[in-house]
Design a protein around this motif. Structure first.
Motif, PDB file in Angstrom:
ATOM      1  N   GLY A   1       0.581  -1.279  -0.054  1.00  0.00           N
ATOM      2  CA  GLY A   1      -0.145   0.106   0.041  1.00  0.00           C
ATOM      3  C   GLY A   1       0.630   1.200   0.209  1.00  0.00           C
ATOM      4  N   ALA A   2       2.178   1.216   0.224  1.00  0.00           N
ATOM      5  CA  ALA A   2       2.796   2.344   0.267  1.00  0.00           C
ATOM      6  C   ALA A   2       3.093   3.020  -1.021  1.00  0.00           C
ATOM      7  CB  ALA A   2       4.396   1.859   0.883  1.00  0.00           C
ATOM      8  N   MET A   3       2.595   2.299  -2.221  1.00  0.00           N
ATOM      9  CA  MET A   3       2.915   3.018  -3.468  1.00  0.00           C
ATOM     10  C   MET A   3       1.425   3.229  -4.183  1.00  0.00           C
ATOM     11  SD  MET A   3       6.276   0.727  -4.707  1.00  0.00           S
ATOM     12  CE  MET A   3       6.570   1.677  -6.155  1.00  0.00           C
ATOM     13  N   ASP A   4       0.402   3.075  -3.117  1.00  0.00           N
ATOM     14  CA  ASP A   4      -0.933   3.261  -3.807  1.00  0.00           C
ATOM     15  C   ASP A   4      -1.099   4.821  -4.275  1.00  0.00           C
ATOM     16  OD1 ASP A   4      -1.441   0.629  -3.312  1.00  0.00           O
ATOM     17  OD2 ASP A   4      -2.812   0.840  -1.491  1.00  0.00           O
ATOM     18  N   HIS A   5      -0.301   5.846  -3.678  1.00  0.00           N
ATOM     19  CA  HIS A   5      -0.560   6.984  -4.278  1.00  0.00           C
ATOM     20  C   HIS A   5      -0.180   7.515  -5.581  1.00  0.00           C
ATOM     21  CE1 HIS A   5       3.685   6.968  -2.903  1.00  0.00           C
ATOM     22  NE2 HIS A   5       3.726   8.032  -3.542  1.00  0.00           N
ATOM     23  N   ILE A   6       0.496   6.463  -6.209  1.00  0.00           N
ATOM     24  CA  ILE A   6       1.214   6.847  -7.344  1.00  0.00           C
ATOM     25  C   ILE A   6       0.204   6.879  -8.315  1.00  0.00           C
ATOM     26  CG2 ILE A   6       3.034   6.075  -9.057  1.00  0.00           C
ATOM     27  CD1 ILE A   6       4.579   5.047  -6.623  1.00  0.00           C
ATOM     28  N   PRO A   7      -0.063   7.786  -9.571  1.00  0.00           N
ATOM     29  CA  PRO A   7      -0.986   7.668 -10.155  1.00  0.00           C
ATOM     30  C   PRO A   7      -0.835   6.760 -11.480  1.00  0.00           C
ATOM     31  CG  PRO A   7      -0.408  10.012 -10.158  1.00  0.00           C
ATOM     32  CD  PRO A   7       0.429   9.036  -9.154  1.00  0.00           C
ATOM     33  N   ASP A   8      -1.793   5.969 -12.238  1.00  0.00           N
ATOM     34  CA  ASP A   8      -1.238   4.821 -13.104  1.00  0.00           C
ATOM     35  C   ASP A   8      -0.514   5.288 -14.202  1.00  0.00           C
ATOM     36  OD1 ASP A   8      -3.058   3.079 -11.697  1.00  0.00           O
ATOM     37  OD2 ASP A   8      -4.880   3.512 -13.061  1.00  0.00           O
ATOM     38  N   GLU A   9      -0.638   6.563 -14.627  1.00  0.00           N
ATOM     39  CA  GLU A   9       0.236   7.123 -15.602  1.00  0.00           C
ATOM     40  C   GLU A   9       1.646   7.350 -15.420  1.00  0.00           C
ATOM     41  OE1 GLU A   9      -1.680  10.854 -13.760  1.00  0.00           O
ATOM     42  OE2 GLU A   9      -2.538   8.861 -14.556  1.00  0.00           O
ATOM     43  N   ASP A  10       1.876   7.320 -13.987  1.00  0.00           N
ATOM     44  CA  ASP A  10       3.455   7.384 -13.514  1.00  0.00           C
ATOM     45  C   ASP A  10       4.047   5.998 -13.353  1.00  0.00           C
ATOM     46  OD1 ASP A  10       2.786  10.133 -13.475  1.00  0.00           O
ATOM     47  OD2 ASP A  10       2.972  10.269 -11.417  1.00  0.00           O
ATOM     48  N   TRP A  11       3.349   5.007 -13.553  1.00  0.00           N
ATOM     49  CA  TRP A  11       3.914   3.529 -13.361  1.00  0.00           C
ATOM     50  C   TRP A  11       5.180   3.422 -14.226  1.00  0.00           C
ATOM     51  CZ3 TRP A  11       4.248   1.216  -9.027  1.00  0.00           C
ATOM     52  CH2 TRP A  11       3.458   1.289  -8.041  1.00  0.00           C
ATOM     53  N   PRO A  12       5.159   3.713 -15.359  1.00  0.00           N
ATOM     54  CA  PRO A  12       6.152   3.447 -16.358  1.00  0.00           C
ATOM     55  C   PRO A  12       7.555   4.255 -15.643  1.00  0.00           C
ATOM     56  CG  PRO A  12       4.315   3.719 -17.821  1.00  0.00           C
ATOM     57  CD  PRO A  12       3.948   4.185 -16.159  1.00  0.00           C
ATOM     58  N   ASP A  13       7.245   5.273 -15.237  1.00  0.00           N
ATOM     59  CA  ASP A  13       8.340   6.044 -14.759  1.00  0.00           C
ATOM     60  C   ASP A  13       9.184   5.535 -13.569  1.00  0.00           C
ATOM     61  OD1 ASP A  13       8.476   7.978 -16.927  1.00  0.00           O
ATOM     62  OD2 ASP A  13       7.360   9.392 -15.826  1.00  0.00           O
ATOM     63  N   VAL A  14       8.107   5.215 -12.820  1.00  0.00           N
ATOM     64  CA  VAL A  14       8.683   4.469 -11.556  1.00  0.00           C
ATOM     65  C   VAL A  14       9.162   3.227 -11.823  1.00  0.00           C
ATOM     66  CG1 VAL A  14       7.760   3.375  -9.473  1.00  0.00           C
ATOM     67  CG2 VAL A  14       6.695   5.537 -10.041  1.00  0.00           C
ATOM     68  N   GLY A  15       8.591   2.523 -12.847  1.00  0.00           N
ATOM     69  CA  GLY A  15       9.499   1.025 -13.047  1.00  0.00           C
ATOM     70  C   GLY A  15      10.845   1.446 -13.478  1.00  0.00           C
ATOM     71  N   LYS A  16      10.955   2.367 -14.638  1.00  0.00           N
ATOM     72  CA  LYS A  16      12.377   2.623 -15.054  1.00  0.00           C
ATOM     73  C   LYS A  16      13.250   3.089 -14.068  1.00  0.00           C
ATOM     74  CE  LYS A  16      10.650   4.208 -19.669  1.00  0.00           C
ATOM     75  NZ  LYS A  16      10.440   5.274 -20.325  1.00  0.00           N
ATOM     76  N   ALA A  17      12.893   4.174 -13.253  1.00  0.00           N
ATOM     77  CA  ALA A  17      13.810   4.322 -11.909  1.00  0.00           C
ATOM     78  C   ALA A  17      14.137   3.436 -10.942  1.00  0.00           C
ATOM     79  CB  ALA A  17      12.805   5.579 -11.240  1.00  0.00           C
ATOM     80  N   SER A  18      13.135   2.618 -10.700  1.00  0.00           N
ATOM     81  CA  SER A  18      13.485   1.483  -9.842  1.00  0.00           C
ATOM     82  C   SER A  18      14.207   0.404 -10.373  1.00  0.00           C
ATOM     83  CB  SER A  18      12.205   0.851  -8.946  1.00  0.00           C
ATOM     84  OG  SER A  18      11.422   0.060 -10.360  1.00  0.00           O
ATOM     85  N   HIS A  19      14.415   0.295 -11.822  1.00  0.00           N
ATOM     86  CA  HIS A  19      15.234  -0.723 -12.380  1.00  0.00           C
ATOM     87  C   HIS A  19      16.414  -0.013 -12.543  1.00  0.00           C
ATOM     88  CE1 HIS A  19      11.424  -2.893 -13.686  1.00  0.00           C
ATOM     89  NE2 HIS A  19      12.208  -4.058 -13.224  1.00  0.00           N
ATOM     90  N   ALA A  20      16.607   1.303 -12.726  1.00  0.00           N
ATOM     91  CA  ALA A  20      17.859   1.838 -12.696  1.00  0.00           C
ATOM     92  C   ALA A  20      18.736   1.784 -11.444  1.00  0.00           C
ATOM     93  CB  ALA A  20      17.787   3.400 -13.152  1.00  0.00           C
ATOM     94  N   VAL A  21      18.054   1.895 -10.402  1.00  0.00           N
ATOM     95  CA  VAL A  21      18.715   1.667  -9.146  1.00  0.00           C
ATOM     96  C   VAL A  21      19.046   0.199  -9.013  1.00  0.00           C
ATOM     97  CG1 VAL A  21      18.259   1.937  -6.561  1.00  0.00           C
ATOM     98  CG2 VAL A  21      17.434   3.599  -8.005  1.00  0.00           C
TER      99      VAL A  21
END
Length: 122
Positions: free
Chosen positions: A11-31
């Motif tokens: 639930g910690a990521m529930d605040h992230i809008p659907d349209e932002d998920w691709p950017d979150v995925g790219k950022a997390s995979h980069a880390v």
């Protein structure tokens, strides 16, 4: 080196809008790629949102988590680093990429299991 569990609750990521998920995925995979390249990444994964099965010592299986459990794990990364400060620095990178706070806990060392994993006769 010491292993640390870096994690966040379901639930910690529930605040992230659907349209932002691709950017979150790219950022997390980069880390993750940065941690792999630094040689500190051990393992990590998001955890499917589902009810856990609890297996008792006698093998009985029940649905969990227990009612008194307030937090359920949503995802984690294990890093193997020289000091807690380094684990906290990785947690900060993960928190930024995943857009949620991260908990950091030191894992207990287990030299016997480490020796098993290094054996050539497996």
């Amino acid at each position: 080196m010491t292993r640390y569990l870096i994690s966040f609750n379901d639930g910690a990521m529930d605040h992230i809008p659907d349209e932002d998920w691709p950017d979150v995925g790219k950022a997390s995979h980069a880390v993750v790629e940065e941690a792999v390249n630094a040689g500190v990444f051990v393992f990590g994964a998001g955890i499917e949102r589902q009810r856990a099965s609890v297996v008792a010592t006698d093998g009985t299986v029940t649905d969990g988590p227990y009612p008194e459990t307030k937090a359920v794990l949503g995802g984690f990364v294990i890093v193997d680093v020289a000091a807690r400060e380094e684990a906290l620095a990785w947690a900060a990178k993960i928190a930024g990429a995943c857009r949620c706070a991260q908990e950091v806990r030191e894992l207990m060392p287990d030299p016997e299991t480490d020796a098993m994993l290094r054996r050539d006769d497996r």
